[in-house]
Structures are given as C-alpha cells and as structure tokens.
Design a protein around this motif. Structure first.
Motif, PDB file in Angstrom:
ATOM      1  N   ASP A  28       0.746  -1.408   0.293  1.00 50.54           N
ATOM      2  CA  ASP A  28       0.347   0.455  -0.217  1.00 50.54           C
ATOM      3  C   ASP A  28       0.811   1.049   0.209  1.00 50.54           C
ATOM      4  O   ASP A  28       0.620   2.432  -0.719  1.00 50.54           O
ATOM      5  CB  ASP A  28      -0.754  -0.082   0.903  1.00 50.54           C
ATOM      6  CG  ASP A  28      -2.118  -1.158   1.024  1.00 50.54           C
ATOM      7  OD1 ASP A  28      -2.265  -1.507  -0.266  1.00 50.54           O
ATOM      8  OD2 ASP A  28      -2.812  -1.187   2.228  1.00 50.54           O
ATOM      9  N   ASP A  29       1.756   1.517   0.548  1.00 47.09           N
ATOM     10  CA  ASP A  29       2.688   2.394   1.110  1.00 47.09           C
ATOM     11  C   ASP A  29       3.406   2.570  -0.523  1.00 47.09           C
ATOM     12  O   ASP A  29       3.855   3.874  -1.074  1.00 47.09           O
ATOM     13  CB  ASP A  29       3.515   2.169   1.895  1.00 47.09           C
ATOM     14  CG  ASP A  29       4.565   3.428   2.643  1.00 47.09           C
ATOM     15  OD1 ASP A  29       3.505   4.984   2.349  1.00 47.09           O
ATOM     16  OD2 ASP A  29       5.142   3.919   3.180  1.00 47.09           O
ATOM     17  N   GLN A  30       4.109   1.721  -1.116  1.00 49.88           N
ATOM     18  CA  GLN A  30       4.833   2.023  -2.436  1.00 49.88           C
ATOM     19  C   GLN A  30       3.565   2.331  -3.491  1.00 49.88           C
ATOM     20  O   GLN A  30       4.366   3.343  -4.579  1.00 49.88           O
ATOM     21  CB  GLN A  30       5.312   0.613  -2.529  1.00 49.88           C
ATOM     22  CG  GLN A  30       6.466  -0.209  -1.739  1.00 49.88           C
ATOM     23  CD  GLN A  30       6.870  -1.441  -2.308  1.00 49.88           C
ATOM     24  OE1 GLN A  30       6.402  -2.361  -2.342  1.00 49.88           O
ATOM     25  NE2 GLN A  30       8.411  -1.844  -2.231  1.00 49.88           N
ATOM     26  N   ALA A  33       3.279   6.431  -2.799  1.00 49.05           N
ATOM     27  CA  ALA A  33       4.240   6.404  -3.317  1.00 49.05           C
ATOM     28  C   ALA A  33       4.541   6.625  -5.114  1.00 49.05           C
ATOM     29  O   ALA A  33       4.817   8.311  -4.918  1.00 49.05           O
ATOM     30  CB  ALA A  33       5.650   6.157  -2.630  1.00 49.05           C
ATOM     31  N   PRO A  70       9.527   4.258  -0.023  1.00 50.94           N
ATOM     32  CA  PRO A  70       9.424   5.373  -0.032  1.00 50.94           C
ATOM     33  C   PRO A  70       9.038   5.802   0.930  1.00 50.94           C
ATOM     34  O   PRO A  70       9.507   7.372   0.252  1.00 50.94           O
ATOM     35  CB  PRO A  70       7.271   4.429   0.554  1.00 50.94           C
ATOM     36  CG  PRO A  70       7.402   3.322  -0.144  1.00 50.94           C
ATOM     37  CD  PRO A  70       8.300   2.955  -0.393  1.00 50.94           C
ATOM     38  N   GLU A  71       9.569   5.891   2.160  1.00 59.70           N
ATOM     39  CA  GLU A  71      10.018   6.806   3.448  1.00 59.70           C
ATOM     40  C   GLU A  71      11.955   7.365   3.193  1.00 59.70           C
ATOM     41  O   GLU A  71      11.409   8.865   3.280  1.00 59.70           O
ATOM     42  CB  GLU A  71       9.960   6.493   4.631  1.00 59.70           C
ATOM     43  CG  GLU A  71       9.455   5.510   4.892  1.00 59.70           C
ATOM     44  CD  GLU A  71       7.453   7.053   5.349  1.00 59.70           C
ATOM     45  OE1 GLU A  71       8.983   7.860   5.961  1.00 59.70           O
ATOM     46  OE2 GLU A  71       7.255   7.007   4.955  1.00 59.70           O
TER      47      GLU A  71
END
Length: 207
Positions: A28-30, A33, A70-71
C-alpha cells in the motif's frame, strides 16, 4: 503533457538493476508513493522538458527507486523541494552545479534530465555543451565560479582557497552553502542512478 522517450524503446529495461514498479506487486505504501510521484515529481519533470515515465506510463530514472523505498524517497524529495523553494542561487547557476556533478559521475539520467531543465530555465547552449565536454569557453564569471567550485569539490574532495574565495565573492556565504547542499543532493542522485545502472533516453538536439 507526455514526453515520449525514444522510438522503439518500449522494451528497454528502464529500471536498470531494479524491477519496474509496474512489474511487481507493490504494498500500500509503495502504491501511494508511486501515485505521489506521478502527481508531483512527474508533472514537474514534464514541465521541465524531460520524461519521468516510459511510453507506457511506467516510472523511469530515479523515480522507481523512490517508489520502491517510499520513506527515503519522500525524505529526499522534501530536501529537493526545500532547495527549490529557498535557494539563494539563480536557477541557471543551480543547473551549472547539478550538471557539473552529473558529468563528473557520468550519471546518464541526471545529465539527460538536467540538460532539459537547464534549457528550460535559460542556461545558454554554449554553457550546457561546455559542461558536458569539460570546457569553460564562453562561461560568464558566475558560471565559471560555480563550475570550478563544484568540479573541484567533487573530483578532489577539497576546495582551494582561491576557488572558495571566487565562489564566495560571486554568491555570498549563503550561496556557497546552497551550492554545497545542492552538490550533496545530486551526488546522492548520481550514486543511486549509477549503482542501479539506470539508463536514460537520448538528449534531444537543441531546438
């Protein structure tokens, strides 16, 4: 606006050693991003005259790396955006700095992208060509001061007193600080591009 990469290049391995973000299952985070990059960084790239995606909409250049991690990608882009908003350097001098780093590292995509940006902000073709060839013929005093400072720092890891004095006279203390921050930013970009053997489209001839 969509900028085509180059004819017949759709099958090229644009991720280099990285998988294309569109070819693997993202978490989800990727996915978030990737959407952020397409909404912000990719639009800026296209306005600046270079392709952030291939002809099928897949991310190219450093953008795949930013989507996969992402971070760090978000943190890096905040650094870039902070510099773009607050730098004391003229836009043309910023591109002298960036291209000096990219050419020293032979980072293909960085050179491709920032030749386009340099043209967009009005850096002369004489200076752009000189930066790519390592010639300072036709440089103005400020362009020469920026080039010598950054080239010396990147290639020798030091800056001689007279080189530093010329840069400080041209840009002031804040300008020298901004040049060093910008150099570090694009050393990191060059390292990412070269470590993962990320290719670039050809640089168009000046129109």
């Amino acid at each position: 606006m969509t900028i085509s990469v180059h004819p017949g290049a759709d099958d090229r391995d644009w991720g280099g050693r990285l998988p294309r973000a569109e070819s693997i299952e993202l978490d989800d985070d990727q996915r978030a991003a990737r959407a952020e990059i397409l909404e912000r960084s990719a639009r800026w790239a296209e306005r600046s005259g270079f392709a952030p995606t291939d002809d099928e909409g897949g991310l190219i250049g450093p953008f795949t790396a930013f989507a996969l991690r992402p971070e760090p990608g978000r943190a890096f882009n905040r650094w870039v955006q902070t510099d773009q908003r607050g730098s004391s350097l003229p836009a043309t001098i910023r591109e002298v700095v960036i291209l000096t780093v990219g050419v020293a590292w032979q980072a293909e995509y960085e050179i491709y992208a920032h030749v386009a940006v340099a043209r967009t902000v009005g850096l002369s073709e004489t200076v752009i060509d000189g930066l790519r060839r390592g010639s300072t013929d036709g440089f103005g005093p400020d362009e020469l001061a920026a080039y010598r400072f950054v080239d010396e720092l990147v290639r020798t890891h030091r800056v001689a007193d007279d080189t530093y004095a010329a840069a400080e006279e041209a840009f002031g203390r804040d300008g020298v600080l901004d040049m060093v921050h910008l150099t570090g930013m694009y050393l990191a970009t060059s390292a990412l591009l070269n470590a993962f053997a990320i290719p670039a489209p050809p640089i168009p001839d000046p129109s």
